[in-house]
Motif scaffolding. Structure first.
Motif, mmCIF file in Angstrom:
data_model
loop_
_atom_site.group_PDB
_atom_site.id
_atom_site.type_symbol
_atom_site.label_atom_id
_atom_site.label_comp_id
_atom_site.label_asym_id
_atom_site.label_seq_id
_atom_site.Cartn_x
_atom_site.Cartn_y
_atom_site.Cartn_z
ATOM 1 N N ILE A 58 0.854 -1.186 0.000
ATOM 2 C CA ILE A 58 0.000 0.000 0.000
ATOM 3 C C ILE A 58 0.891 1.237 0.000
ATOM 4 O O ILE A 58 2.051 1.180 0.419
ATOM 5 C CB ILE A 58 -0.965 0.035 1.206
ATOM 6 C CG1 ILE A 58 -0.189 -0.028 2.527
ATOM 7 C CG2 ILE A 58 -1.991 -1.081 1.113
ATOM 8 C CD1 ILE A 58 -1.067 0.131 3.776
ATOM 9 N N ILE A 59 0.358 2.335 -0.485
ATOM 10 C CA ILE A 59 1.097 3.586 -0.556
ATOM 11 C C ILE A 59 0.406 4.639 0.296
ATOM 12 O O ILE A 59 -0.802 4.870 0.156
ATOM 13 C CB ILE A 59 1.211 4.083 -2.009
ATOM 14 C CG1 ILE A 59 2.016 3.078 -2.844
ATOM 15 C CG2 ILE A 59 1.868 5.461 -2.058
ATOM 16 C CD1 ILE A 59 2.094 3.438 -4.303
ATOM 17 N N ILE A 60 1.178 5.246 1.171
ATOM 18 C CA ILE A 60 0.694 6.302 2.062
ATOM 19 C C ILE A 60 1.477 7.579 1.755
ATOM 20 O O ILE A 60 2.664 7.507 1.426
ATOM 21 C CB ILE A 60 0.922 5.927 3.545
ATOM 22 C CG1 ILE A 60 0.376 4.515 3.851
ATOM 23 C CG2 ILE A 60 0.312 6.969 4.470
ATOM 24 C CD1 ILE A 60 -1.110 4.384 3.756
ATOM 25 N N THR A 61 0.839 8.727 1.831
ATOM 26 C CA THR A 61 1.583 9.966 1.617
ATOM 27 C C THR A 61 2.610 10.155 2.730
ATOM 28 O O THR A 61 2.392 9.714 3.862
ATOM 29 C CB THR A 61 0.656 11.198 1.591
ATOM 30 O OG1 THR A 61 0.021 11.331 2.863
ATOM 31 C CG2 THR A 61 -0.394 11.079 0.487
ATOM 32 N N LYS A 62 3.698 10.786 2.385
ATOM 33 C CA LYS A 62 4.751 11.016 3.383
ATOM 34 C C LYS A 62 4.242 11.916 4.506
ATOM 35 O O LYS A 62 4.725 11.853 5.638
ATOM 36 C CB LYS A 62 5.977 11.636 2.708
ATOM 37 C CG LYS A 62 7.244 11.505 3.527
ATOM 38 C CD LYS A 62 8.464 11.900 2.720
ATOM 39 C CE LYS A 62 9.735 11.682 3.536
ATOM 40 N NZ LYS A 62 10.942 12.035 2.766
ATOM 41 N N LYS A 63 3.244 12.738 4.197
ATOM 42 C CA LYS A 63 2.672 13.624 5.212
ATOM 43 C C LYS A 63 2.000 12.810 6.317
ATOM 44 O O LYS A 63 2.065 13.158 7.503
ATOM 45 C CB LYS A 63 1.653 14.560 4.556
ATOM 46 C CG LYS A 63 1.061 15.593 5.502
ATOM 47 C CD LYS A 63 0.113 16.522 4.760
ATOM 48 C CE LYS A 63 -0.485 17.567 5.708
ATOM 49 N NZ LYS A 63 -1.416 18.481 5.012
ATOM 50 N N LYS A 64 1.364 11.704 5.947
ATOM 51 C CA LYS A 64 0.682 10.852 6.929
ATOM 52 C C LYS A 64 1.645 9.871 7.602
ATOM 53 O O LYS A 64 1.428 9.452 8.731
ATOM 54 C CB LYS A 64 -0.448 10.072 6.252
ATOM 55 C CG LYS A 64 -1.583 10.938 5.718
ATOM 56 C CD LYS A 64 -2.329 11.657 6.820
ATOM 57 C CE LYS A 64 -3.044 10.702 7.748
ATOM 58 N NZ LYS A 64 -3.898 11.412 8.728
ATOM 59 N N LEU A 65 2.697 9.484 6.885
ATOM 60 C CA LEU A 65 3.689 8.556 7.447
ATOM 61 C C LEU A 65 5.082 9.117 7.127
ATOM 62 O O LEU A 65 5.768 8.658 6.218
ATOM 63 C CB LEU A 65 3.518 7.159 6.844
ATOM 64 C CG LEU A 65 4.336 6.019 7.453
ATOM 65 C CD1 LEU A 65 4.090 5.900 8.943
ATOM 66 C CD2 LEU A 65 4.023 4.695 6.757
#
Length: 236
Positions: free
Chosen positions: A8-15
Protein backbone atom coordinates in the motif's frame (compact mmCIF):
# COMPACT_ATOMS: atom_id res chain seq x y z
CA UNK A 1 2.08 -23.00 -4.94
CA UNK A 2 1.06 -19.35 -5.27
CA UNK A 3 1.05 -16.78 -2.48
CA UNK A 4 -0.07 -13.18 -2.76
CA UNK A 5 1.83 -10.16 -1.52
CA UNK A 6 0.40 -6.65 -1.48
CA UNK A 7 1.80 -3.18 -0.93
CA UNK A 8 0.00 0.00 0.00
CA UNK A 9 1.10 3.59 -0.56
CA UNK A 10 0.69 6.30 2.06
CA UNK A 11 1.58 9.97 1.62
CA UNK A 12 4.75 11.02 3.38
CA UNK A 13 2.67 13.62 5.21
CA UNK A 14 0.68 10.85 6.93
CA UNK A 15 3.69 8.56 7.45
CA UNK A 16 6.72 10.89 7.56
CA UNK A 17 9.60 8.42 7.71
CA UNK A 18 13.13 9.67 7.05
CA UNK A 19 14.55 6.20 6.39
CA UNK A 20 13.35 2.66 5.78
CA UNK A 21 11.89 0.77 8.74
CA UNK A 22 11.69 -3.02 9.09
CA UNK A 23 9.66 -4.61 11.89
CA UNK A 24 7.86 -7.80 12.83
CA UNK A 25 4.15 -8.34 13.48
CA UNK A 26 2.18 -10.70 15.70
CA UNK A 27 2.13 -13.63 13.26
CA UNK A 28 5.92 -13.67 12.95
CA UNK A 29 6.14 -11.98 9.56
CA UNK A 30 8.26 -8.93 8.81
CA UNK A 31 6.84 -5.69 7.38
CA UNK A 32 8.77 -2.83 5.87
CA UNK A 33 7.95 0.84 5.32
CA UNK A 34 10.12 2.68 2.81
CA UNK A 35 9.96 6.45 2.13
CA UNK A 36 10.31 7.47 -1.51
CA UNK A 37 9.99 11.11 -2.54
CA UNK A 38 6.56 12.24 -1.28
CA UNK A 39 5.16 8.79 -0.46
CA UNK A 40 5.89 5.78 1.72
CA UNK A 41 5.54 2.16 0.57
CA UNK A 42 4.32 -0.39 3.12
CA UNK A 43 4.42 -4.16 2.51
CA UNK A 44 4.03 -6.99 2.29
CA UNK A 45 1.48 -9.71 3.02
CA UNK A 46 1.90 -13.42 2.32
CA UNK A 47 -1.28 -15.45 1.85
CA UNK A 48 -2.10 -18.56 -0.18
CA UNK A 49 -3.73 -17.57 -3.48
CA UNK A 50 -6.20 -19.75 -5.42
CA UNK A 51 -8.02 -17.15 -7.54
CA UNK A 52 -7.57 -15.65 -11.02
CA UNK A 53 -3.82 -15.29 -11.55
CA UNK A 54 -4.36 -12.40 -13.99
CA UNK A 55 -6.09 -10.16 -11.48
CA UNK A 56 -4.54 -10.29 -8.00
CA UNK A 57 -5.80 -7.36 -5.95
CA UNK A 58 -5.24 -5.78 -2.57
CA UNK A 59 -8.33 -6.64 -0.52
CA UNK A 60 -9.73 -4.65 2.37
CA UNK A 61 -8.41 -7.37 4.71
CA UNK A 62 -4.92 -7.13 3.18
CA UNK A 63 -4.85 -3.37 3.64
CA UNK A 64 -6.14 -3.60 7.21
CA UNK A 65 -3.41 -6.11 8.07
CA UNK A 66 -0.68 -3.67 6.96
CA UNK A 67 -2.34 -0.63 8.54
CA UNK A 68 -2.65 -2.44 11.86
CA UNK A 69 1.04 -3.39 11.73
CA UNK A 70 2.14 0.19 11.03
CA UNK A 71 -0.15 1.68 13.66
CA UNK A 72 1.23 -0.70 16.26
CA UNK A 73 4.86 0.24 15.64
CA UNK A 74 4.05 3.94 15.07
CA UNK A 75 1.09 4.51 17.45
CA UNK A 76 0.87 8.27 16.84
CA UNK A 77 0.17 8.09 13.07
CA UNK A 78 -3.30 6.51 13.35
CA UNK A 79 -3.55 5.39 9.73
CA UNK A 80 -6.97 4.55 8.24
CA UNK A 81 -8.13 2.93 5.00
CA UNK A 82 -8.87 6.42 3.65
CA UNK A 83 -5.16 7.30 3.99
CA UNK A 84 -4.19 4.74 1.33
CA UNK A 85 -3.33 6.53 -1.91
CA UNK A 86 -2.83 3.40 -4.00
CA UNK A 87 -1.97 -0.29 -3.78
CA UNK A 88 -0.75 -3.20 -5.85
CA UNK A 89 -0.61 -6.96 -5.56
CA UNK A 90 1.70 -9.61 -6.95
CA UNK A 91 1.99 -13.39 -6.89
CA UNK A 92 4.94 -15.52 -5.78
CA UNK A 93 5.41 -18.89 -7.51
CA UNK A 94 6.77 -21.00 -4.65
CA UNK A 95 7.86 -24.63 -4.61
CA UNK A 96 5.30 -26.48 -2.50
CA UNK A 97 6.58 -28.08 0.71
CA UNK A 98 4.19 -30.41 2.49
CA UNK A 99 3.24 -29.34 6.00
CA UNK A 100 4.58 -25.80 5.70
CA UNK A 101 2.57 -22.57 5.75
CA UNK A 102 2.93 -19.93 3.04
CA UNK A 103 5.40 -17.90 5.08
CA UNK A 104 7.50 -20.97 5.94
CA UNK A 105 8.02 -22.13 2.34
CA UNK A 106 11.54 -21.41 1.07
CA UNK A 107 12.00 -18.55 -1.41
CA UNK A 108 15.16 -20.18 -2.75
CA UNK A 109 15.17 -20.96 -6.45
CA UNK A 110 15.66 -24.56 -7.60
CA UNK A 111 16.81 -25.92 -10.95
CA UNK A 112 15.29 -29.13 -12.33
CA UNK A 113 16.46 -31.10 -15.38
CA UNK A 114 13.96 -33.56 -16.85
CA UNK A 115 14.79 -36.85 -18.57
CA UNK A 116 14.24 -35.13 -21.92
CA UNK A 117 16.87 -32.52 -21.08
CA UNK A 118 14.41 -29.71 -20.41
CA UNK A 119 15.89 -27.30 -17.88
CA UNK A 120 13.45 -25.51 -15.54
CA UNK A 121 13.97 -23.05 -12.72
CA UNK A 122 11.27 -22.38 -10.11
CA UNK A 123 10.87 -20.42 -6.92
CA UNK A 124 13.21 -17.53 -6.27
CA UNK A 125 12.41 -13.84 -6.09
CA UNK A 126 12.15 -11.09 -8.67
CA UNK A 127 15.08 -9.27 -7.03
CA UNK A 128 17.31 -12.26 -7.87
CA UNK A 129 16.36 -12.53 -11.54
CA UNK A 130 19.86 -11.81 -12.85
CA UNK A 131 21.50 -14.44 -10.64
CA UNK A 132 18.81 -16.98 -11.60
CA UNK A 133 19.44 -16.26 -15.29
CA UNK A 134 23.18 -16.61 -14.76
CA UNK A 135 22.73 -20.04 -13.16
CA UNK A 136 20.60 -21.26 -16.08
CA UNK A 137 22.93 -19.92 -18.79
CA UNK A 138 25.96 -21.43 -17.03
CA UNK A 139 24.21 -24.80 -16.86
CA UNK A 140 23.20 -24.66 -20.54
CA UNK A 141 26.77 -23.73 -21.44
CA UNK A 142 28.03 -26.75 -19.51
CA UNK A 143 25.45 -29.07 -21.11
CA UNK A 144 26.40 -27.85 -24.59
CA UNK A 145 30.11 -28.01 -23.70
CA UNK A 146 30.62 -24.48 -25.00
CA UNK A 147 32.48 -21.60 -23.39
CA UNK A 148 30.73 -18.25 -23.76
CA UNK A 149 33.02 -16.43 -21.35
CA UNK A 150 32.27 -15.22 -17.85
CA UNK A 151 28.91 -13.67 -17.00
CA UNK A 152 28.81 -9.88 -17.40
CA UNK A 153 25.44 -9.14 -15.80
CA UNK A 154 27.08 -7.43 -12.79
CA UNK A 155 28.39 -4.68 -15.07
CA UNK A 156 25.03 -3.94 -16.74
CA UNK A 157 23.32 -0.88 -15.28
CA UNK A 158 19.59 -0.27 -15.40
CA UNK A 159 18.63 2.22 -18.09
CA UNK A 160 19.13 5.76 -16.81
CA UNK A 161 21.28 4.62 -13.90
CA UNK A 162 24.63 4.58 -15.66
CA UNK A 163 26.54 6.42 -12.93
CA UNK A 164 30.07 5.43 -12.00
CA UNK A 165 29.95 7.17 -8.61
CA UNK A 166 28.15 9.76 -6.50
CA UNK A 167 30.06 12.63 -8.10
CA UNK A 168 28.83 11.65 -11.55
CA UNK A 169 25.30 11.30 -10.16
CA UNK A 170 25.37 14.85 -8.75
CA UNK A 171 26.90 16.32 -11.90
CA UNK A 172 24.24 14.73 -14.10
CA UNK A 173 21.52 16.06 -11.81
CA UNK A 174 22.99 19.57 -11.88
CA UNK A 175 23.15 19.55 -15.68
CA UNK A 176 19.57 18.29 -16.08
CA UNK A 177 18.36 20.78 -13.48
CA UNK A 178 19.72 23.59 -15.63
CA UNK A 179 18.09 22.17 -18.75
CA UNK A 180 14.77 21.77 -16.94
CA UNK A 181 14.93 25.28 -15.54
CA UNK A 182 15.36 26.65 -19.07
CA UNK A 183 12.05 24.96 -19.94
CA UNK A 184 10.25 26.31 -16.90
CA UNK A 185 10.25 22.98 -15.03
CA UNK A 186 10.36 23.59 -11.27
CA UNK A 187 13.15 22.05 -9.19
CA UNK A 188 10.80 19.74 -7.26
CA UNK A 189 9.49 18.21 -10.48
CA UNK A 190 13.03 17.79 -11.83
CA UNK A 191 14.16 16.06 -8.63
CA UNK A 192 11.14 13.73 -8.82
CA UNK A 193 11.92 12.82 -12.42
CA UNK A 194 15.66 12.43 -11.86
CA UNK A 195 15.23 10.07 -8.91
CA UNK A 196 12.76 8.08 -10.99
CA UNK A 197 14.41 8.04 -14.45
CA UNK A 198 18.03 9.09 -13.87
CA UNK A 199 19.79 10.18 -17.07
CA UNK A 200 16.66 9.33 -19.05
CA UNK A 201 15.11 12.50 -17.59
CA UNK A 202 16.71 14.20 -20.60
CA UNK A 203 14.14 12.45 -22.81
CA UNK A 204 11.25 13.73 -20.67
CA UNK A 205 12.61 17.26 -21.07
CA UNK A 206 12.77 16.74 -24.83
CA UNK A 207 9.12 15.68 -24.72
CA UNK A 208 8.30 18.96 -22.96
CA UNK A 209 10.01 20.89 -25.76
CA UNK A 210 8.17 18.90 -28.42
CA UNK A 211 4.79 19.42 -26.77
CA UNK A 212 5.44 23.15 -26.44
CA UNK A 213 6.17 23.28 -30.16
CA UNK A 214 2.79 21.62 -30.74
CA UNK A 215 1.15 24.24 -28.50
CA UNK A 216 -0.03 21.58 -26.06
CA UNK A 217 -2.09 22.74 -23.03
CA UNK A 218 0.60 24.14 -20.72
CA UNK A 219 -1.22 23.02 -17.55
CA UNK A 220 -0.91 19.37 -18.58
CA UNK A 221 2.36 19.51 -20.46
CA UNK A 222 4.58 17.97 -17.76
CA UNK A 223 2.19 15.09 -17.10
CA UNK A 224 1.82 14.38 -20.82
CA UNK A 225 5.59 14.58 -21.36
CA UNK A 226 6.20 12.04 -18.60
CA UNK A 227 3.39 9.78 -19.74
CA UNK A 228 4.69 9.76 -23.32
CA UNK A 229 8.15 8.83 -22.07
CA UNK A 230 6.72 5.98 -19.96
CA UNK A 231 4.70 4.63 -22.89
CA UNK A 232 7.64 4.78 -25.29
CA UNK A 233 10.45 3.65 -22.99
CA UNK A 234 9.12 2.11 -19.75
CA UNK A 235 6.58 -0.42 -21.14
CA UNK A 236 3.57 1.31 -19.58
Amino acid sequence: MLTKGVHIIITKKKLPLQQAAYFDVGDGRMIFAIPRNNITYVGTTDTVYNQNIDKPQCSKEDAEYLLKAVNKIFPTVGLKQSDIVSSWAGLRPLIFEDGKSASEVSRKDEIMVSDSGLISIAGGKLTGYRLMAEKIVDLVSKKLNKDYGSCKTKSFRLSGGEFANEKEFKEAYKQLLQEGNAEGIVADKMREWFLRYGKNTAQVIENVKSLRAQQENDKKIFDVAELNYCIEHEMV
